[in-house]
Design a protein around this motif. Structure first.
Motif, PDB file in Angstrom:
ATOM      1  N   PRO A 127       0.812  -1.210   0.000  1.00  0.00           N
ATOM      2  CA  PRO A 127       0.000   0.000   0.000  1.00  0.00           C
ATOM      3  C   PRO A 127       0.851   1.269   0.000  1.00  0.00           C
ATOM      4  CG  PRO A 127       0.087  -0.903   2.207  1.00  0.00           C
ATOM      5  CD  PRO A 127       0.807  -1.900   1.306  1.00  0.00           C
ATOM      6  N   PHE A 128       0.223   2.341  -0.433  1.00  0.00           N
ATOM      7  CA  PHE A 128       0.851   3.666  -0.344  1.00  0.00           C
ATOM      8  C   PHE A 128       1.040   4.037   1.125  1.00  0.00           C
ATOM      9  CE2 PHE A 128      -0.490   8.122   0.534  1.00  0.00           C
ATOM     10  CZ  PHE A 128       0.671   8.777   0.131  1.00  0.00           C
ATOM     11  N   LEU A 129       0.044   3.669   1.961  1.00  0.00           N
ATOM     12  CA  LEU A 129       0.122   4.004   3.380  1.00  0.00           C
ATOM     13  C   LEU A 129      -0.778   3.053   4.180  1.00  0.00           C
ATOM     14  CD1 LEU A 129       0.937   6.034   5.702  1.00  0.00           C
ATOM     15  CD2 LEU A 129      -1.186   7.264   5.144  1.00  0.00           C
ATOM     16  N   THR A 130      -0.265   2.589   5.312  1.00  0.00           N
ATOM     17  CA  THR A 130      -1.095   1.883   6.284  1.00  0.00           C
ATOM     18  C   THR A 130      -1.276   2.820   7.462  1.00  0.00           C
ATOM     19  OG1 THR A 130      -0.273  -0.310   5.623  1.00  0.00           O
ATOM     20  CG2 THR A 130      -1.311  -0.130   7.786  1.00  0.00           C
ATOM     21  N   VAL A 131      -2.515   3.240   7.706  1.00  0.00           N
ATOM     22  CA  VAL A 131      -2.803   4.264   8.715  1.00  0.00           C
ATOM     23  C   VAL A 131      -2.532   3.723  10.115  1.00  0.00           C
ATOM     24  CG1 VAL A 131      -4.583   5.780   9.659  1.00  0.00           C
ATOM     25  CG2 VAL A 131      -4.556   5.272   7.205  1.00  0.00           C
ATOM     26  N   LYS A 132      -1.810   4.544  10.887  1.00  0.00           N
ATOM     27  CA  LYS A 132      -1.508   4.199  12.283  1.00  0.00           C
ATOM     28  C   LYS A 132      -2.058   5.290  13.204  1.00  0.00           C
ATOM     29  CE  LYS A 132       2.902   4.068  11.398  1.00  0.00           C
ATOM     30  NZ  LYS A 132       2.842   4.259   9.925  1.00  0.00           N
ATOM     31  N   SER A 133      -2.253   4.959  14.455  1.00  0.00           N
ATOM     32  CA  SER A 133      -2.798   5.922  15.426  1.00  0.00           C
ATOM     33  C   SER A 133      -1.911   7.155  15.531  1.00  0.00           C
ATOM     34  CB  SER A 133      -2.942   5.269  16.810  1.00  0.00           C
ATOM     35  OG  SER A 133      -3.853   4.197  16.773  1.00  0.00           O
ATOM     36  N   GLU A 134      -0.608   6.943  15.460  1.00  0.00           N
ATOM     37  CA  GLU A 134       0.326   8.064  15.592  1.00  0.00           C
ATOM     38  C   GLU A 134       0.367   8.969  14.356  1.00  0.00           C
ATOM     39  OE1 GLU A 134       2.878   4.241  15.147  1.00  0.00           O
ATOM     40  OE2 GLU A 134       0.977   4.876  16.064  1.00  0.00           O
ATOM     41  N   ASP A 135      -0.388   8.589  13.298  1.00  0.00           N
ATOM     42  CA  ASP A 135      -0.441   9.425  12.087  1.00  0.00           C
ATOM     43  C   ASP A 135      -1.461  10.551  12.237  1.00  0.00           C
ATOM     44  OD1 ASP A 135       1.442   7.880  10.781  1.00  0.00           O
ATOM     45  OD2 ASP A 135      -0.055   6.558   9.881  1.00  0.00           O
ATOM     46  N   ALA A 136      -2.190  10.602  13.343  1.00  0.00           N
ATOM     47  CA  ALA A 136      -3.240  11.600  13.524  1.00  0.00           C
ATOM     48  C   ALA A 136      -2.702  13.014  13.314  1.00  0.00           C
ATOM     49  CB  ALA A 136      -3.847  11.481  14.909  1.00  0.00           C
TER      50      ALA A 136
END
Length: 214
Positions: free
Chosen positions: A198-207
């Motif tokens: 993927p281009f990005l896997t969303v993480k909690s710290e990405d907020a």
């Protein structure tokens, strides 16, 4: 002399008996039972429940059915769905109901539980934004796969140059793909493209972070 003694003895016994009788408690009013007829006038088959002094049980009555009852004074007739729980008082039996025909259609309203099923807790999402660092506008096809969801979401939009950005909210663990035309066609045909990186896997710290689309 004997006659006087006998009279005195009888008088004493009479007074003693009266005194004892006056001290004997009367039956409690709740123990009094009356006999009457109960008729189902609701127009449909229904389950009820009766509760009173020394009595508590559920029963059903067919449409227009009439049954003889012998219930204690103060007994209460309720609506019930299972014969155990009550759902609205229909009537209360009184001593004046002796020999009468009581009906179930008294205008009473059947109550229902005011507890509603709790709504599912909303998913916690992470706010991110995508930014176009290019000097030219860019058309983006964003394909997302959220954890636990069988399908995907597709967002197609245009980002303005340099400062153009668009905000999104995704649950942590969502995989994002910047799809080309071929991949868009694959997704539109019902197939998946999430076997690739993927281009990005969303993480909690990405907020709150902004990710450039290259």
């Amino acid at each position: 002399m004997k006659t006087n003694a006998i009279l005195l003895t009888l008088l004493f016994v009479s007074l003693f008996t009266t005194s004892v009788s006056a001290q004997t408690p009367l039956p409690a009013s709740g123990e009094k039972r009356i006999t009457f007829m109960l008729k189902n006038t609701l127009g449909y088959h229904r389950m009820f429940r009766v509760e009173g002094p020394g009595i508590a049980y559920g029963f059903t009555m067919n449409r227009r059915e009439m049954v003889p009852c012998t219930w204690p004074v103060g007994s209460k007739l309720y609506f019930s769905k299972d014969g155990e729980k009550t759902q609205g008082l229909i009537l209360t039996v009184t001593a004046a109901d002796e020999g009468k025909t009581l009906t179930t259609d008294t205008g009473a309203i059947e109550t229902v539980s005011n507890t509603t099923p709790s709504a599912p807790e909303p998913k916690k999402t992470v706010a991110i934004s995508l930014q176009n660092p290019s000097l030219l506008p860019r058309k983006i096809a964003l394909i997302s796969y959220e954890p636990g969801e069988p399908g995907n979401s597709t967002n197609i939009f245009v980002l303005a140059p340099v400062v153009g950005s668009k905000k999104f909210r995704f649950p942590a663990g969502t995989r994002l793909y910047l799809a080309d035309d071929e991949q868009v066609n694959t997704v539109m045909s019902g197939k998946r493209i999430d076997s690739s990186k993927p281009f990005l896997t969303v993480k909690s710290e990405d907020a709150g972070k902004s990710f450039p689309v290259k």
